[in-house]
Design an enzyme around this catalytic site. Structure first.
Site, PDB file in Angstrom:
ATOM      1  N   GLU A 147       0.862  -1.181   0.000  1.00 28.26           N
ATOM      2  CA  GLU A 147       0.000   0.000   0.000  1.00 28.26           C
ATOM      3  C   GLU A 147       0.905   1.239   0.000  1.00 28.26           C
ATOM      4  OE1 GLU A 147      -3.515  -0.322   2.247  1.00 28.26           O
ATOM      5  OE2 GLU A 147      -3.960   1.824   2.180  1.00 28.26           O
ATOM      6  N   ARG A 148       0.652   2.103  -0.946  1.00 30.76           N
ATOM      7  CA  ARG A 148       1.458   3.328  -1.114  1.00 30.76           C
ATOM      8  C   ARG A 148       2.942   3.015  -1.328  1.00 30.76           C
ATOM      9  NH1 ARG A 148      -3.041   5.643  -2.378  1.00 30.76           N
ATOM     10  NH2 ARG A 148      -4.547   5.654  -0.681  1.00 30.76           N
ATOM     11  N   LYS A 160      -4.316  -0.194  13.850  1.00 26.91           N
ATOM     12  CA  LYS A 160      -5.146   0.827  13.217  1.00 26.91           C
ATOM     13  C   LYS A 160      -6.579   0.392  13.483  1.00 26.91           C
ATOM     14  CE  LYS A 160      -6.308   2.755   8.632  1.00 26.91           C
ATOM     15  NZ  LYS A 160      -5.881   2.899   7.228  1.00 26.91           N
ATOM     16  N   GLU A 197     -10.825   4.517   8.840  1.00 31.97           N
ATOM     17  CA  GLU A 197     -11.009   4.149   7.438  1.00 31.97           C
ATOM     18  C   GLU A 197     -11.580   2.735   7.309  1.00 31.97           C
ATOM     19  OE1 GLU A 197      -7.108   5.048   5.727  1.00 31.97           O
ATOM     20  OE2 GLU A 197      -7.720   7.136   5.462  1.00 31.97           O
ATOM     21  N   ARG A 210      -2.546   3.590  16.812  1.00 31.78           N
ATOM     22  CA  ARG A 210      -2.499   4.761  15.923  1.00 31.78           C
ATOM     23  C   ARG A 210      -3.651   5.732  16.197  1.00 31.78           C
ATOM     24  NH1 ARG A 210      -2.711   3.901  10.408  1.00 31.78           N
ATOM     25  NH2 ARG A 210      -1.025   5.257   9.782  1.00 31.78           N
ATOM     26  N   ASP A 230      -2.867  14.265   6.812  1.00 32.04           N
ATOM     27  CA  ASP A 230      -2.335  13.023   6.265  1.00 32.04           C
ATOM     28  C   ASP A 230      -1.113  13.244   5.382  1.00 32.04           C
ATOM     29  OD1 ASP A 230      -2.106  10.386   5.689  1.00 32.04           O
ATOM     30  OD2 ASP A 230      -3.826  10.278   4.342  1.00 32.04           O
ATOM     31  N   GLU A 281       3.888   9.263  -0.607  1.00 34.29           N
ATOM     32  CA  GLU A 281       2.508   9.196  -1.106  1.00 34.29           C
ATOM     33  C   GLU A 281       2.023  10.515  -1.689  1.00 34.29           C
ATOM     34  OE1 GLU A 281      -0.302   7.877   1.843  1.00 34.29           O
ATOM     35  OE2 GLU A 281      -2.004   8.171   0.510  1.00 34.29           O
ATOM     36  N   TRP A 312     -14.653  12.073   1.080  1.00 34.11           N
ATOM     37  CA  TRP A 312     -13.626  11.960   2.118  1.00 34.11           C
ATOM     38  C   TRP A 312     -13.449  13.183   3.013  1.00 34.11           C
ATOM     39  CZ3 TRP A 312     -10.712   7.581   3.379  1.00 34.11           C
ATOM     40  CH2 TRP A 312     -11.048   6.454   2.631  1.00 34.11           C
TER      41      TRP A 312
HETATM   42  O1  GCW Z   1      -2.223   8.092   4.071  1.00 35.96           O
HETATM   43  C1  GCW Z   1      -3.381   7.336   4.151  1.00 35.96           C
HETATM   44  C2  GCW Z   1      -3.256   6.385   3.025  1.00 35.96           C
HETATM   45  C3  GCW Z   1      -3.814   5.010   3.298  1.00 35.96           C
HETATM   46  C4  GCW Z   1      -3.285   4.536   4.639  1.00 35.96           C
HETATM   47  C5  GCW Z   1      -3.768   5.493   5.708  1.00 35.96           C
HETATM   48  C6  GCW Z   1      -3.219   5.172   7.081  1.00 35.96           C
HETATM   49  C7  GCW Z   1      -2.594   2.353   5.296  1.00 35.96           C
HETATM   50  O2  GCW Z   1      -3.834   6.952   1.889  1.00 35.96           O
HETATM   51  O3  GCW Z   1      -3.389   4.190   2.257  1.00 35.96           O
HETATM   52  O4  GCW Z   1      -3.629   3.212   4.938  1.00 35.96           O
HETATM   53  O5  GCW Z   1      -3.324   6.791   5.419  1.00 35.96           O
HETATM   54  O6  GCW Z   1      -2.275   5.832   7.498  1.00 35.96           O
HETATM   55  O7  GCW Z   1      -3.738   4.307   7.746  1.00 35.96           O
END
Ligand code: GCW
Length: 676
Positions: free
Chosen positions: A156-157, A279, A283, A316, A362, A390, A538
C-alpha cells in the site's frame, strides 16, 4: 554482481588515495577481539567485508595485538554498561607503546553494530581516525519502520516494486533481501520493523496464529541479528476472524483470554517480539467503537495480553470520520485525533504508545504539527512520519523530506512553557514518558535500487539518522548520505546536496499552495486534480470559490481547530495577519486579494510559486546534467530519467493549478505570463 544502486549507502568503494588507505590499513589491519565476541557476529562480519572492500586487505583477527597499531573491540564493562546502555558505543583512539590503539566499546550487541557502522561512515568519508573520541547513544528509544506490505506481495502506497517480505500470499522463502534491508536499516540505527500493513487483510490476520508463526519467526530471526525487533500489525477483529469467537469486544472475558493465549503463542516462537501496531476504527477498519468501547479499552486489553512478555501496543491516532458531508461545516478532520484522544489522557496502560502522524491530516507536503503533541501529558506518544512519498511525488519526483521532519521536530508546543519542542515529546523527556520514539512508513520495495528513485534512498537514510539524533541538520545528513552513496568528489557533493536541500520547497511551489493541501487525484494521489477531493466523500476540502480559498479553522467563525494548540500558537494560527504564510490556507478562508506577510496577494503568490516551481524542477535536471561522467552511468541515467519526468509533470501541475485559480478568481497574473 550487486549493483551500485542496490548497495545504496553501503558502497564500501575502494579508497584510491594511497596515503589515506595506508593510514587506515595501519590502524585497522589488526582487529583485536576478545573471545566473548564471535568473529561471525554481524558487526564483525560487516567490518571485515568493508575493510576488504575499502582497503583491499584481509584484516588479521587476534585475541592479542599483533601489530604496533590495532583496532580493539570490546563489550562494555563496569560503569560503561550503564553509561552506554545496550545501544550506545564509544570509539576512542589512544597512544600505546609503538602505535595507536583504536578502541570500539559496544554497550551491547546493538551498540557494537551501530559503532561499526559509524566508523565505516567516517572511513567512507575519508575522515582521519587516529584522534577519535566519540561517545554516542540514540536520543530516541523506539526507532521503527512500518511496512505497509501485504501478503500478496503488493505494498500500500509503495512506489518501488513489490514487497521483499512476501510473495504469492506467503512469507518469502528467500530472506536474503530482508537481511540486506536489515543491514541498511541497522546502519542508521533502526531497532524495530512492523512487517505488515496496518490495514490487516485476511492472510495477515492469521500471522498471529500457530499455523503461520513459524514463518513469521524466521523473519524475526533475520532482523534480530541486526538488533531489530519484529512487530506485527494486528486486526482488532482477529478474535472473530481467526479465533472463532462471536465478538471482539475488548471487555469480553473470552476475547481477553483469546488475546492472552495468542500473545503467549507469539512469544513461544519469537521471544523478543516487539508488539502490536493497531489501526482501529479508522477508514473502515474494525475497532472498539463497534462495541461502544473507547480506544483506551481497546488498547489496554491488548496491552494486558502483551505485558507479561514485555511487549508494547502501538495504537495509531489516525481516527477520523472519512464520510463527512460537505454541508456540515463543523466536522473537521484536522480536529479528530485530538478530540478522540485527549479525553483519554492518563487512561492508557504504560505499555501503550499512541502513534501520531506529524500533521493533523495526512502527510501533505505542508501541514502544521499535530496538536496532540503537547496535549497529553500522561500518555506515551510517538511520532509517525511517512518516508514513502505518497503525497510528495511518489518517488518519481525528488523530494528530500528531512527538512520537513526537522521543522516538525523543532516546533515549540509551549506545553510546559518555552522550549517544549516536539522532539522532546518524541524522545520522552518533556513529560517523562516510559516509552516514546518514532515510526515511519517505509519507502522500499524489491526494485533493484530499493526506493524507485535512487535519490529517495536519502529519505530512508535521513529518517534513521535524524531520529537517532534530532539535532543533526538536514544538510549534514544529506552530506553524509551523498559521500557514502556517490563518493567524495566535491562537485558531486555540492550539486546533489543543493538538489536535495531545495527539493521540498520546489515540490511545494508547484503543487498545493499555502498549506491547503489535497489537490491530488483521488485514490492513487499522483498528479494534480484541484477538485478531486472537493467533491468526494472523504471530507478533505479547500473550499475554493470565486471569492476566496482556504479552510476556516479559527474559533470565532470556523471549526475551532486552532484552539487545540497552546495559547501562543493558537493565537498566531488563529489570526490571519499573524499566521505564517505557508499555513495561511490551512487555518483561514481568505479572498484571493488577501495580502500575505510577503507582501504579495494570495492569487499572485499562487501564480508566482507555480511558475517558479516548474522552473526549479526544470533546473534540477540541468544541475544533474553536470554530473555526467562523475558518477556511474547506470545511476546517472536512471536519475536523469526521473528528473525529466518530474520537470514535465511540474509544468502540468503549474498549468492546471494556475488556470483553475485564474478562472475561479478572474484575476489575471500581474506579470502577464501564459495561463491557459
Ligand atoms: O495516508 C493514508 C493512506 C492510506 C493509509 C492510511 C493510514 C494504510 O492513503 O493508504 O492506509 O493513510 O495511514 O492508515
Amino acid at each position: 554482481m550487486v549493483s551500485k544502486s542496490y548497495k545504496a549507502w553501503l558502497q564500501y568503494e575502494k579508497i584510491e588515495t594511497v596515503g589515506i588507505r595506508n593510514a587506515y590499513i595501519k590502524q585497522l589491519g589488526n582487529i583485536v577481539l576478545p573471545a566473548e565476541i564471535s568473529e561471525f557476529a554481524p558487526a564483525i562480519r560487516e567490518l571485515k567485508v568493508a575493510i576488504r572492500a575499502m582497503l583491499g586487505i584481509e584484516p588479521v583477527v587476534s585475541e592479542r595485538p599483533s601489530n604496533p597499531s590495532y583496532f580493539r573491540i570490546a563489550m562494555a564493562s563496569g560503569e560503561e554498561v550503564e553509561q552506554l546502555g545496550s545501544e550506545g558505543y564509544r570509539i576512542r583512539a589512544s597512544r600505546v607503546d609503538a602505535g595507536t590503539c583504536l578502541t570500539l566499546v559496544g554497550g551491547g550487541t546493538s551498540g557494537l553494530i551501530y559503532g561499526v557502522f559509524h566508523l565505516l561512515r567516517l572511513i567512507g568519508a575519508n575522515e582521519p581516525v587516529s584522534e577519535l573520541d566519540i561517545c554516542e547513544k540514540p536520543v530516541s528509544q523506539l526507532r521503527m519502520l512500518n511496512q505497509w506490505d501485504n501478503a500478496d506481495g503488493s505494498i500500500e502506497r509503495g512506489y518501488a516494486g513489490q514487497s521483499i517480505f512476501y510473495r504469492n500470499g506467503q512469507i518469502s522463502e528467500r530472506l536474503d533481501r530482508v537481511r540486506d534491508y536489515a543491514r541498511l536499516a541497522a546502519s542508521v540505527g533502526i531497532n524495530g520493523i512492523s512487517i505488515n500493513n496496518v490495514n490487516v487483510h485476511k492472510t495477515e490476520t492469521a500471522f498471529i496464529t500457530p499455523g503461520l508463526l513459524p514463518e513469521v519467526a524466521k523473519v524475526a530471526d533475520v532482523l534480530r541479528a541486526y538488533g531489530i525487533r519484529l512487530y506485527l500489525s494486528v486486526n482488532f477483529a482477529a478474535p472473530i476472524q481467526v479465533g472463532g469467537l462471536a465478538t471482539a469486544d475488548p471487555l469480553d472475558a473470552a476475547v481477553q483470554a483469546w488475546w492472552q493465549e495468542t500473545a503467549k503463542a507469539i512469544y513461544d516462537y519469537i521471544p523478543d517480539f516487539g508488539g502490536f501496531v493497531v489501526k482501529a476504527d479508522s477508514e473502515h477498519r474494525p475497532g472498539p467503537f463497534t462495541y461502544g468501547r473507547d480506544h483506551a479499552d481497546g488498547a489496554n486489553m491488548l496491552a494486558d495480553a502483551l505485558a507479561p512478555f514485555g511487549g508494547i501496543v502501538i495504537w495509531r491516532c489516525f481516527v477520523y470520520n472519512c464520510m463527512q458531508d460537505w454541508r456540515d461545516r463543523t466536522t473537521d478532520r484536522a480536529r479528530a485525533a485530538y478530540d478522540h484522544f485527549t479525553p483519554l489522557d492518563g487512561s492508557f496502560k504504560d505499555n501503550v504508545i499512541l502513534q501520531i502522524k506529524n500533521g493533523p491530516m495526512d502527510f501533505q507536503v505542508r501541514e502544521p504539527v499535530s496538536p496532540l503533541f503537547g496535549a497529553m501529558t500522561k500518555t506515551n506518544q510517538m511520532m509517525e512520519f511517512q518516508v514513502t512519498q505518497e503525497y510528495t511525488g511518489q518517488q518519481r519526483h525528488l523530494c528530500y523530506l528531512v527538512p520537513q521532519w526537522k521543522e516538525a521536530l523543532d516546533f515549540d508546543t509551549h506545553a510546559q512553557g518555552e522550549g517544549s519542542y516536539v522532539k522532546r515529546v518524541a524522545d520522552g523527556s518533556l513529560f517523562g514518558a516510559k516509552h516514546s520514539g518514532f515510526a515511519a512508513v517505509s519507502n522500499i520495495g524489491d526494485d533493484d535500487n530499493w526506493t524507485g528513485h535512487t535519490l529517495a534512498q536519502a529519505n530512508l537514510y535521513g529518517y534513521g539518522r535524524l531520529i537517532w539524533n534530532p539535532e543533526l541538520s538536514a544538510q549534514q545528513i544529506a552530506d553524509e548520505w551523498i559521500r557514502q552513496t556517490f563518493g567524495n568528489d566535491d562537485q558531486v557533493i555540492n550539486v546533489i546536496s543543493r538538489m536535495l536541500m531545495g527539493s521540498w520547497q520546489t515540490y511545494e511551489n508547484y503543487t498545493a499552495p499555502l498549506g491547503v493541501g489535497w489537490m491530488v487525484a483521488p485514490n492513487h494521489h499522483y498528479g494534480p486534480d484541484v477538485d478531486g477531493y472537493e467533491y468526494s466523500r472523504w471530507g478533505t476540502y479547500h473550499f475554493a470559490d470565486r471569492d476566496g480559498i482556504g479552510v476556516d479553522r479559527t474559533t470565532n467563525t470556523g471549526t475551532g481547530y486552532s484552539a487545540q494548540y497552546h495559547a501562543i500558537n493558537a493565537e498566531v494560527y488563529g489570526d490571519a495577519v499573524k499566521c505564517p504564510d505557508e499555513l495561511l490556507l490551512f487555518f483561514h478562508h481568505v479572498p484571493y486579494t488577501h495580502r500575505l506577510q510577503s507582501g504579495k496577494t494570495v492569487i499572485q503568490h499562487i501564480y508566482d510559486t507555480h511558475f517558479e516551481g516548474a522552473e526549479q524542477a526544470d533546473d534540477l535536471q540541468k544541475q544533474w546534467f553536470a554530473l555526467e561522467g562523475l558518477i556511474d552511468s547506470a545511476r546517472y541515467g536512471h536519475v536523469r530519467e526521473r528528473l525529466r519526468e518530474q520537470a514535465q509533470h511540474a509544468k502540468q501541475w503549474r498549468d492546471i493549478i494556475n488556470t483553475y485559480f485564474y478562472r475561479k478568481s478572474g484575476i489575471p497574473d500581474a506579470q502577464g505570463r501564459t495561463i491557459y
